[in-house]
Structures are given as structure tokens and as C-alpha cells.
Design a protein around this motif. Structure first.
Motif, PDB file in Angstrom:
ATOM      1  N   ARG A  59       2.381   1.865  -3.381  1.00 35.53           N
ATOM      2  CA  ARG A  59       1.422   2.425  -4.348  1.00 35.53           C
ATOM      3  C   ARG A  59       1.383   3.942  -4.222  1.00 35.53           C
ATOM      4  O   ARG A  59       1.363   4.665  -5.211  1.00 35.53           O
ATOM      5  N   GLN A  60       1.351   4.399  -2.974  1.00 37.10           N
ATOM      6  CA  GLN A  60       1.300   5.840  -2.757  1.00 37.10           C
ATOM      7  C   GLN A  60       2.603   6.499  -3.198  1.00 37.10           C
ATOM      8  O   GLN A  60       2.599   7.593  -3.742  1.00 37.10           O
ATOM      9  N   CYS A  61       3.714   5.802  -2.938  1.00 38.49           N
ATOM     10  CA  CYS A  61       5.009   6.341  -3.352  1.00 38.49           C
ATOM     11  C   CYS A  61       5.050   6.531  -4.859  1.00 38.49           C
ATOM     12  O   CYS A  61       5.506   7.547  -5.361  1.00 38.49           O
ATOM     13  N   ASP A  74       0.822  -1.219   0.000  1.00 44.83           N
ATOM     14  CA  ASP A  74       0.000   0.000   0.000  1.00 44.83           C
ATOM     15  C   ASP A  74       0.850   1.261   0.000  1.00 44.83           C
ATOM     16  O   ASP A  74       0.549   2.238  -0.686  1.00 44.83           O
ATOM     17  N   THR A  75       1.907   1.222   0.800  1.00 46.65           N
ATOM     18  CA  THR A  75       2.750   2.410   0.893  1.00 46.65           C
ATOM     19  C   THR A  75       3.461   2.646  -0.442  1.00 46.65           C
ATOM     20  O   THR A  75       3.597   3.782  -0.888  1.00 46.65           O
ATOM     21  N   ASP A 130      -7.341   5.954  -0.369  1.00 48.85           N
ATOM     22  CA  ASP A 130      -6.161   5.859   0.498  1.00 48.85           C
ATOM     23  C   ASP A 130      -5.238   7.055   0.314  1.00 48.85           C
ATOM     24  O   ASP A 130      -4.600   7.503   1.267  1.00 48.85           O
ATOM     25  N   THR A 131      -5.160   7.556  -0.915  1.00 49.67           N
ATOM     26  CA  THR A 131      -4.297   8.708  -1.164  1.00 49.67           C
ATOM     27  C   THR A 131      -4.779   9.897  -0.350  1.00 49.67           C
ATOM     28  O   THR A 131      -3.993  10.573   0.311  1.00 49.67           O
ATOM     29  N   THR A 151      -7.538   2.878  -3.870  1.00 48.84           N
ATOM     30  CA  THR A 151      -6.252   3.548  -3.697  1.00 48.84           C
ATOM     31  C   THR A 151      -6.428   5.061  -3.724  1.00 48.84           C
ATOM     32  O   THR A 151      -5.723   5.795  -3.026  1.00 48.84           O
ATOM     33  N   PHE A 174      -3.995   9.458   3.176  1.00 47.22           N
ATOM     34  CA  PHE A 174      -2.585   9.626   3.476  1.00 47.22           C
ATOM     35  C   PHE A 174      -2.238  11.059   3.845  1.00 47.22           C
ATOM     36  O   PHE A 174      -1.383  11.322   4.677  1.00 47.22           O
ATOM     37  N   LEU A 221       5.678   9.152   3.904  1.00 46.73           N
ATOM     38  CA  LEU A 221       5.814   8.989   2.469  1.00 46.73           C
ATOM     39  C   LEU A 221       7.012   9.775   1.947  1.00 46.73           C
ATOM     40  O   LEU A 221       7.755   9.324   1.085  1.00 46.73           O
ATOM     41  N   TYR A 242       1.762  11.508   5.798  1.00 44.02           N
ATOM     42  CA  TYR A 242       2.421  11.993   4.588  1.00 44.02           C
ATOM     43  C   TYR A 242       3.935  12.113   4.782  1.00 44.02           C
ATOM     44  O   TYR A 242       4.719  11.815   3.886  1.00 44.02           O
TER      45      TYR A 242
END
Lengths: 510, 538
Positions: free
Chosen positions: B129-131, B126-127, B173-174, B170, B177, B221, B218
Motif C-alpha cells: 500500500r505504501q509502495c 501494508d508495505t 501508517d504513511t 493507511t 513509515f 520502501l 522508509y
């Protein structure tokens, strides 16, 4: 027993009743099942000592959708107000600070602060109006676009400002603009009430928008609101059964086809609408086995731990608060003398401890509504923050400690109050959980934060009131736009249910 | 009297990057540096004979590969060596190791909590994906959402498309985040407090927020979105210390014909009729250019280098309200030998990684409470590294250099400045924390440099000593960085630009703000776009 076209609403809180009224008005056959002996959920008037009535846990009405009041003709059905547009009064030795919206009625506040307050309140109202419009909409992609358009219509400066301050904490915003400690304390309070947040926590600006509306006292307490809603729902043809706790939803061929009561009775339905909090709905009544594992996990992590206790006192007469003129006693009294005090009250909550010096929002509703107490006597209702649900050491021990701490703070601001107490109760989050059947005792059914807001409330995939299982819907505060007594969730959910039933004709699935 | 095509104020890594790209495009570029040395907070300094300290920033990961390649930094001497993993020690003598190898790490997590070992797979998926989403935005100029210019609408549309591509979950989730606290985020995955604590540090480094403060997810991230040699999320050392980054950038700049003048503090930016025309140095020298680019933070740029009379009152207010708070300190320590960490035992590979000592979220949060109360954390979070294990060029043979980042350290102690006695007490607090896990540490110390936010402010010129040139919360990120309306690297005067970490995408030795600013300058000058844009790595 099967009855085609029936909609069962589980839970007779204000949102369940709103939903029932709208569905019934649309010609649907509606049955509301309430577990308690009366409807109202967390917006009721209850007798906590002989002759003393109090609104619990919600004790002030704000943000209630005017469209619902009008459309369901609640005034006709008995909703009246003992007082509208309460002022905010902060007791103080040097005289109270009294705020009426953007206006400083009393208190030592500089001209610069007064001007800043006007600017601040105007901004709050402008932004809150945008949110309020969105509250009345189902969070579909289309409505998100309308929301974006509303933000755009704030103008270039307004839009930039909202996008900047939207996630900010109140502490920084207030420090930038105000000098008066008392004023900052009073404004900070609105961002943290009901939340597990301190003034330095991000998003407190956003949470404060929920309280930008005027606060009112319904005549007869908060029960009058749900009472009028119940009458409206019945008048439209809905049936309401109290003392009928639902044990589970009945699932057949992958869809929810009815409910099973704790008594063993099964009631079939075309659609089941749950007014309960998401964890009760999905994990207890439906059961995780009917859900996608990822979805169930997200529901499990929906933050529902309450951090607020409620204090009720029966008094043998009116107390005196330091510096508060007698005619201001019936307003919204607060104990939040400055930002630092609120922050210090919040810190213990992070470590599962209650505030030794809590923040309070106090009302004495019997001043405006004498029917709430025997003649000459009064009711004091206070929100006590912070009181974490998962208190280290447990609430059996903690309840007395928080009660004493709260009374000590009250006594300091209202000397002699202690001696006027006839009866008292303190409802900690586990008490609220038990009495009002809300997981975690969170009266918003879950933290009202940006990560649990709009299409993220309660979790992606269920935010548009329809559950990922056919035939099941939600209409409680765990859905957009969330808690408080707003009624929007019930109204929005009714719209979604009606649209879905129109697509699949009544009885078609039975 | 000399005229330049562009003058860049500040020879930090961003200022150098901007100047290097502009020089490469054929412009006559000058970089002015206040200090006798260049590099800003990316420096290598010999403060104890024989020992090179990366005395401010100390690890490398965020530096964008597009810039590394675009300016040919390898040729100018920059080498980044990855280091292996990290470890969090527990108070009862155990530890949890974050090994670089996924399988080893999984076994290690399972040693503490079986379910958390499984959850770690979900967490990193998950992390990551955000990256990946955020990495695609680093080398782009943020759109102004309040603008109707074709360019902004196009960029917004691009952003919208990229966002929708993530899929509904996602996407949600963004948004979460940017608004969640690191504690809430970790609670969604892990059960063990130790595992949570092991991951929590990245959410608060350099930030005046606690692990329970919304917005800290954040920051996590921000520490995960870099890479070393294509390994996203890993960290490394610049060979020879962080000064190697600045030196390589300076090399690229000089090779392209650019000029750097050190020991040349700028007093003011010259402006007339709403446009800039040069700068005045503190020695009175006037240097002329139609383009002045400041790599300083907005407080310094707008409130010190510019005259309030030349600016709109709104800009002045925004600069004043820009949140930039000192929250971290640093110790640089020369060691006579390698200290032992009994929990790990001799020769353990994790000694070469980053070491941490807070094993519960509560200890993190209490460390933050100290900062709120106006003092340094009494049980501080440390990010401790021994770079000389990976890069022996930093010290004499057999000796070692220890870099200790400390969170939280306020700029002022309850409203007053730091004294030498405070500094000593602060050093002892940190030494005690280390010595608790390394009994022979104290006996090996030969020299220790203590850096509080005050030193960072005075030496490097970072206001309040904030390492990111401004808090990394959403109100100061992306199109809000440094503030709305000025996020496209242009200042309020014509010919004026911003290129520091106070612009998108923010702090850390990333050089992306510098590159993005250079791209905007070239765009305004209608010169060929030679600055890489977008992402080229996945």
C-alpha cells in the motif's frame, strides 16, 4: 446501582485529576477511582527514607499548561514554586558549563558558539510554541488544519526549516553548528531524556522540543501539583476515592456502562474515562475481545518499554560537584559531557543492557525546599539513562549493577558523595511499572516519537480520546500530546467527553 | 566557439536521461563526462580479462517503466532479466528462503514460525500500500509547501487528495513509515528474529543508520518501490551489466541528435549577473549555453563548480550541511567456478538470488556500531549475488562473477584515509564472512576488486562515496531534497538546474530525477511536455 449522569475516571494521576476538575466544573457528577492510597500517579512526593521526601518519578515540572494552572486556580489551591527557571549545569574539571536558556553563564564557550546558541534556542522556542498550541487541541482534522496554519505562520523560512529539521537527529544538527563538546552534550541530553533514543537517532530534534520550556521545582515536590489538582477537582464537586483499584470495565450491549472494582463492587456510569496507559485500558481493563483485532494488535504494538531508571539518595549533607560553584548546586545538574558520551551510553540499551556509564539529570531539591529533608540533610534525585525495561538477565540481577555504575559516575563528578549517603533506592522500569501501575514503566505511557504522536497516539482510531467502544474515553499520557506533567491530555479529554455527552443527553443510555 | 541549448554535467544515468529527453524535444544537448567512460555508477567494466563487472550499482528494479518506454530503451539494447528471490543463512547451518512464489515463501516462513508466515501476508499488503502511494509521486515534481504559487497549491491539493484516498489508517501508517525504524516496523509483524533479519537489510542499504534508527523504515520502501516487468518489489539484472542502462540511455540521446563528450572534466560553471552562461573545462575550453544542468550532488555543484561569490550565503550553508555519508563498500569477484553453499545444497534455485548472512537484528545493529566507531563492520551485512547465473554474458563459460555489496564501510577510518593494508584487511573480513557459509569460495577466487567509499568518491564522483548522493531521511526527501526551496530541480541561478540523485525522488538507478528535471527545463522553455508524468503502471 445506577446513577444517571455519572462519569467515572479511572486513575487519579495528574491528567485524571485535570479531567475530573474540568468535568466537575461543567456540572457533571464525577467520581475518580485511584488504585493507590493517594492520588498523583507518577507525579507524587513520596518518603523513600524516614524524613526524606522526593518527587518520583517525575522530578521537574516543565511544559505544564499555564491555562490549566490559571483556570483551575491552582495557586489558590496550594501550588507554589520553590524555584522556577532552573539553569542547566554540567560539572567539569575546568569549571562547570552553566546555561540559562540561550545564555552561557559560565564555561569556556567561543563567541561563535554563543551566537549559535542564541539562534538555536530561539528556533527551539519558536517551534516549541507551535507544538504547545497544538498540545492544547484535540487532534481532529480541523485542528490539524490549524496546526498546518500555525506552521505556515512561521513564515517561509521558518516553515521550511521546521519541515526539514523536524525529523532530524540532534547529533547532526549540533555538529553542524557548534564546536564546544560540553555544549553539544548538554543540548543533546534534552533530546534523549525519557526516550529510548540516542543523539544520532532521528527525531531527537523533535523530542528536544518537549523540553524547550523552563524547568521548575514545585514547593513540596511534584505531589504539590497533583495535590492542588485534587483540591481543585474536589472544590468543583468531584468525588475522589483512593485505594479503589478497578478490575475491569463493565460492558453491556456493546458499550462501557461502568466499572468493576477489585473489591467486587460495580459502579455504573454514563461515561468511563481512563487515565491509565493504553495497554492497561484496552487490553487489561476492557479486554481485546471487545475490540477489532486490528485495533487490538496496534495497541499491543504501542511502544511502552521504559528506558529510564530513577535514583534517590538521602544525603547527610551537601555534596560538591567538580567545578560547580556552591550557589549553582540547586540547579539542574547533568552528566552528559559530550555527544559521544551520550551515544555510548545509549548503545547498550539496543542490546538490552544498561549503560555502564549512564547519562544523568540530577536535582537536589532540598536546597530550595528544606521541608523535603531533615535539617542539614539533603535529597538527591537523578534520572538515570539508559535502563531498558527488558534487561537481558533481568532487573533482579541488574539493579545492583546499574546502581553501582551510577554511583561510580556520580562519585567521579562529585568526589566524596558516596560517603554522605544515608539511604538510597534505585527504581528500574519494572519497579516504576509496579509502583505507578504503568505498563512497561514508561513514564510517558509510551515513547514520545513521531510515529506515536498526535493523531497516531496511541493508535489511529483512539487518538481523539474516544475509544472505539461507546462510553469509554482516555485521558492519560498515552494520548495526545503525551507524557511529562503537562495536563493537556486531561483537559482535551474533558472537552471531548462533554461534547459527546451533550450529543447523547445524560442518562440517555442508561 | 560552440553554443549549445543545454549542457549537462555528468554522464551518469540521470544526466543522460535529462539530456536524452531534451534532445528528443529538439534541443541541442551536450553531456560532459569527467571520466573516459560514461555511466557514472551504472557501468559495466572489464577489470579482469573476460569478466564484466557491474562494479558499482549491480541490480535493476527502480528504473521507471515510463522512462524505459519513453526513451525506447529496449530498442537501444536494454534488457532486464528478473532474478529469483533471496536467502538469509543462519549460523547454525539453516537458512530462510524468500522465494518469489508466494505460496512457497509462505511454507518456508512457516517452517521457521507459523505466525510469521501469516504475518507476512499482512506485512506485504501494508508495505505494498505504501509502495503504491509513493510510486505515484516518483515522476512528479515535489510542491513547495511554503509557496503560494498556483502551481504549488495545485500540486499540494493533488497530494492531499491522494493522501486522503488512502483512508485514515493507511494515512497514519504513511506518516509512521517516514519516522519509524525498520526494527520497530518489523516488530509489528514478526516474532522470529530470523524473519526480521531477513527483511531488515533493505532498511539500511546505502544508509548511515542502524536498524534501530528512526527513519530506516522508509529506506526499506525505497528498495521495494521498483519493479521488473510490472512485478512490484522484484529485482533484476540488466543484461551485460549495469552499463547496459547507461549505454541504452546514451543510445537514445545520440539517436535524438545529442552529443556526449567523455574525458572532459568541468572546472567551473560560468555565471554572470545571476544567470549561467556556460562552463569551463579543466583544459580551459569554454562552452556556452544558457542552460546548465548538473547531475552532481549539491556539495560538488554549489561548493566546487560554482563560485561562492555568485551564491547566496544561505545556499552555501545548506550545501555544506547536506548530509551525504559513505556507509557502504563493494567487492567484485571473478570466480573459477560456482561456489557451493552447503546449507542450500547443489542446484538450489536461491543460489541465483540475493544472499545474506546476518540472522539477527542485533548483528545488524552491531555492524552499525562499528561504522559509528570509524571502522568497517567486522560482522558485515552482505548483499551477495552471482549475476552470471542469470546473465552468462558476464563471464567466460563455466566461470562466474560475484557481486558483494557490503554495509557498513565508512569513508574514513577514524579520521584517516584508507591504506592498501586497510583494503586488504577489509577484503579479508568480507571473504571470511562468505567463507563461513561457502567453504570452497576462497579457492575459486581469481580476482577481486575492493571498493570502499573512497573509490566510489574518486572514480564516480559521489561525495563521501554515498550511493544515493545523499542520505534518504525525511529531512532530505521529497520537498526537502536536496534542501528546502531547491527541490524543484532549479538551482539558485537562472538557467541552472539539478538532475542528480540528490534531487527527488533520490538515489538508485531510477532515472526519475533526470526525467523530472528535463520536464522542468521544458516547462521553463515553454516547449511541449514530452516527459512522462505521474504514474502509468497501476
Amino acid at each position: 446501582m445506577t446513577e444517571a449522569g455519572r462519569i467515572v475516571i479511572v486513575g487519579g494521576g495528574h491528567n485524571g485529576l485535570v479531567c475530573a476538575a474540568y468535568l466537575a466544573r461543567a456540572g457533571r457528577k464525577v467520581l475518580v477511582l485511584e488504585a493507590a492510597d493517594r492520588v498523583g500517579g507518577a507525579a507524587v512526593t513520596r518518603e523513600f527514607a524516614p524524613g526524606f521526601l522526593v518527587s518520583a518519578p517525575a522530578h521537574l515540572l516543565y511544559g505544564f499548561d499555564a491555562a490549566i494552572e490559571r483556570e483551575l486556580r491552582l495557586a489558590k489551591h496550594g501550588l507554589g514554586y520553590a524555584r522556577r527557571g532552573l539553569r542547566t549545569v554540567a560539572p567539569g574539571d575546568a569549571g562547570a558549563l552553566i546555561l540559562d536558556g540561550a545564555d552561557v553563564v559560565a564555561g569556556e564557550v567561543s563567541a561563535a558558539d554563543r551566537a549559535a546558541l542564541v539562534e538555536y534556542v530561539q528556533r527551539q522556542r519558536r517551534f516549541a510554541a507551535v507544538l504547545a498550541r497544538q498540545n492544547g487541541r484535540v487532534p481532529t482534522p480541523w485542528n490539524l488544519a490549524r496546526f498546518a496554519l500555525d506552521i505556515r505562520c512561521l513564515g517561509r523560512a521558518g516553515m521550511r526549516e521546521l519541515l526539514r529539521v523536524g525529523t532530524m537527529n540532534l547529533h547532526d544538527l549540533l555538529e553542524d553548528r557548534f564546536e564546544s563538546a560540553a555544549l553539544k552534550g548538554a543540548l543533546a541530553l534534552d533530546g534523549v531524556l525519557g526516550a529510548k533514543l540516542g543523539p544520532r537517532s532521528g527525531q531527537t530534534f523533535f523530542t528536544s522540543l518537549q523540553r524547550a520550556d523552563a524547568h521548575s521545582l514545585p514547593r513540596g515536590g511534584m505531589g504539590a501539583v497533583t495535590g492542588a489538582l485534587a483540591i481543585a477537582a474536589r472544590a468543583a464537586g468531584a468525588e475522589i476515592r483512593v485505594a479503589s483499584p478497578v478490575a475491569s470495565f463493565v460492558v453491556s450491549s456493546g458499550r462501557v456502562s461502568g466499572v468493576a472494582l477489585e473489591s467486587g463492587e460495580e459502579i455504573a456510569a454514563d461515561a468511563v474515562v481512563s487515565n491509565l496507559d493504553p495497554k492497561s485500558t484496552y487490553l487489561r481493563l476492557l479486554g481485546a475481545r471487545h475490540l477489532d483485532a486490528e485495533f487490538a494488535r496496534r495497541v499491543q504494538h504501542f511502544r511502552t518499554d521504559g528506558c529510564v531508571a530513577k535514583l534517590h539518595l538521602a544525603l547527610d549533607g551537601l555534596p560538591e560537584f567538580r567545578g560547580v560553584p556552591a550557589d549553582a548546586l540547586g540547579e539542574r545538574l547533568i552528566v552528559a559531557p559530550d555527544c559521544g558520551y551520550v551515544d555510548a551510553a545509549f548503545d547498550p540499551a539496543k542490546y538490552r543492557e544498561f549503560s555502564p556509564q549512564p547519562v544523568l539529570e540530577i536535582t537536589l531539591p532540598s536546597i530550595h525546599d528544606p521541608a523535603l529533608a531533615p535539617a542539614g540533610r539533603h535529597v538527591l534525585s537523578a534520572i538515570v539513562q539508559y535502563a531498558p525495561y527488558d534487561l537481558a538477565g533481568g532487573w533482579d540481577e541488574g539493579r545492583k549493577g546499574l546502581f553501582d555504575a551510577t554511583l561510580a559516575v556520580l562519585e567521579r563528578h562529585a568526589p566524596g558523595l558516596r560517603s554522605r549517603i544515608i539511604a538510597a533506592e534505585l527504581l528500574a522500569p519494572p519497579d516504576l511499572e509496579r509502583e505507578f501501575r504503568i505498563t512497561g514503566g514508561h513514564w510517558h505511557h509510551g515513547e514520545l516519537a513521531l510515529d506515536q504522536f498526535m493523531m497516531l497516539r496511541p493508535v489511529p482510531g483512539a487518538a481523539q480520546y474516544a475509544a472505539p467502544v461507546d462510553g469509554l474515553y482516555s485521558c492519560g499520557a498515552g494520548c495526545h500530546p503525551g507524557g511529562g506533567v503537562m495536563g493537556n491530555a486531561g483537559r482535551n479529554a474533558a472537552r471531548v467527553v462533554l461534547a459527546a455527552l451533550r450529543r447523547a443527553p445524560a442518562g440517555g443510555a442508561a | 566557439m560552440t553554443r549549445y541549448d543545454v549542457i549537462v554535467i555528468g554522464a551518469g544515468h540521470n544526466g543522460l536521461t535529462t539530456a536524452a529527453f531534451l534532445a528528443k524535444s529538439g534541443l541541442k544537448a551536450l553531456v560532459l563526462e569527467r571520466k573516459p567512460w560514461i555511466g557514472g555508477a551504472a557501468v559495466s567494466r572489464e577489470l579482469h580479462p573476460g569478466w564484466i563487472y557491474s562494479n558499482c550499482s549491480y541490480v535493476c528494479s527502480l528504473l521507471r517503466p515510463e522512462i524505459y518506454r519513453g526513451l525506447d530503451l529496449a530498442r537501444h539494447g536494454l534488457q532486464v532479466a528478473p532474478y529469483g528471490g533471496g536467502v538469509t543463512f543462519t549460523r547454525d547451518g539453516d537458512y530462510i528462503g524468500g522465494y518469489p512464489d508466494k505460496d512457497v515463501r509462505r511454507r518456508e516462513y512457516a517452517r521457521h514460525n507459523e505466525r510469521d508466515a501469516d504475518a507476512y501476508l499482512r506485512y506485504s499488503r501494508d508495505t505494498m500500500r505504501q509502495c503504491r502511494f509513493i510510486r505515484s509521486l516518483l515522476m512528479r515534481t515535489p510542491p513547495d509547501p511554503a509557496s503560494l504559487r498556483l502551481r504549488d497549491l495545485r500540486e499540494l491539493a493533488h497530494l492531499g487528495r491522494e493522501f486522503v484516498k488512502l483512508g485514515p489508517t493507511t494515512m497514519g501508517d504513511t506518516i509512521r513509515f517516514y519516522s519509524m525504524s525498520i526494527a520497530d516496523y518489523l516488530n509489528e509483524y514478526f516474532e522470529s528474529d530470523l524473519v526480521k533479519a531477513h527483511h531488515a537489510g533493505s532498511g539500511i542499504i546505502g544508509t548511515a543508520l542502524g536498524v534501530h534508527s528512526p527513519g530506516t523504515a522508509y529506506v526499506l520502501l525505497h528498495h521495494y518501490m521498483g519493479d521488473v516487468d510490472g512485478q512490484v518489489g522484484s529485482w533484476g539484472f540488466a543484461r551485460g551489466g549495469m552499463g547496459a542502462v547507461s549505454n541504452a540511455l546514451a543510445g537514445a540521446l545520440r539517436a535524438a541528435g545529442g552529443e556526449i563528450r567523455a574525458d572532459a572534466p568541468v572546472a567551473r560553471i560560468l555565471a554572470r549577473d545571476g544567470r549561467v552562461n556556460g562552463v569551463v573545462l579543466q583544459n580551459g575550453d569554454e562552452l556556452y549555453s544558457d542552460i546548465v544542468i548538473s547531475s552532481l550532488d549539491p556539495k560538488r555543484t554549489f561548493l566546487k563548480l560554482l563560485d561562492a561569490g555568485d551564491l547566496d550565503a544561505d545556499v552555501v550553508r545548506k550545501a555544506r550541511e547536506f548530509r551525504i555519508r559513505g556507509s557502504s563498500g563493494k567487492l567484485n569477484i571473478a570466480l573459477d567456478g560456482l561456489p557451493s553453499f552447503p546449507a542450500l545444497g547443489a542446484g538450489h534455485p536461491l543460489v541465483a538470488g540475493d544472499m545474506h548472512f546476518l540472522d539477527t537484528l542485533e548483528r545488524f545493529e552491531r555492524a552499525y556500531d562499528d561504522w559509528k566507531a570509524g571502522t568497517w563492520s567486522k560482522d558485515p551485512y552482505l548483499d551477495l549475488l552471482i549475476p552470471s547465473l542469470t546473465d552468462p554474458t558476464m563471464t567466460p563459460p563455466g566461470k562466474h562473477y560475484m557481486s558483494v555489496f557490503v554495509q557498513y564501510v565508512p569513508r574514513e577510518l577514524a579520521g584517516r584515509d584508507w591504506t592498501d593494508a586497510d583494503r586488504t584487511a577489509f577484503r579479508e573480513t568480507v571473504f571470511d564472512q562468505i567463507a563461513r557459509y561457502s567453504p570452497d569460495f576462497r579457492s575459486l577466487v581469481l580476482h577481486a576488486e575492493v571498493r570502499t567509499p573512497q573509490e566510489l568518491e574518486n572514480e564516480v564522483g559521489l561525495t563521501e562515496g554515498n550511493i544515493f548522493q545523499g542520505e534518504l531521511t525525511f529531512d532530505q526527501l521529497f520537498f526537502n531534497r536536496p534542501f528546502p526551496g531547491y527541490a524543484q530541480y532549479r538551482g539558485p541561478l537562472r538557467g541552472m538546474y539539478l538532475c542528480g540523485s540528490a534531487t527527488h525522488p533520490g538515489g538508485g538507478v531510477m532515472a526519475a530525477p533526470g526525467a523530472n528535471a528535463a520536464r522542468e527545463v521544458l516547462r521553463d522553455l515553454r516547449r511541449p511536455a514530452i516527459v512522462p508524468q505521474g504514474w502509468s503502471d497501476d
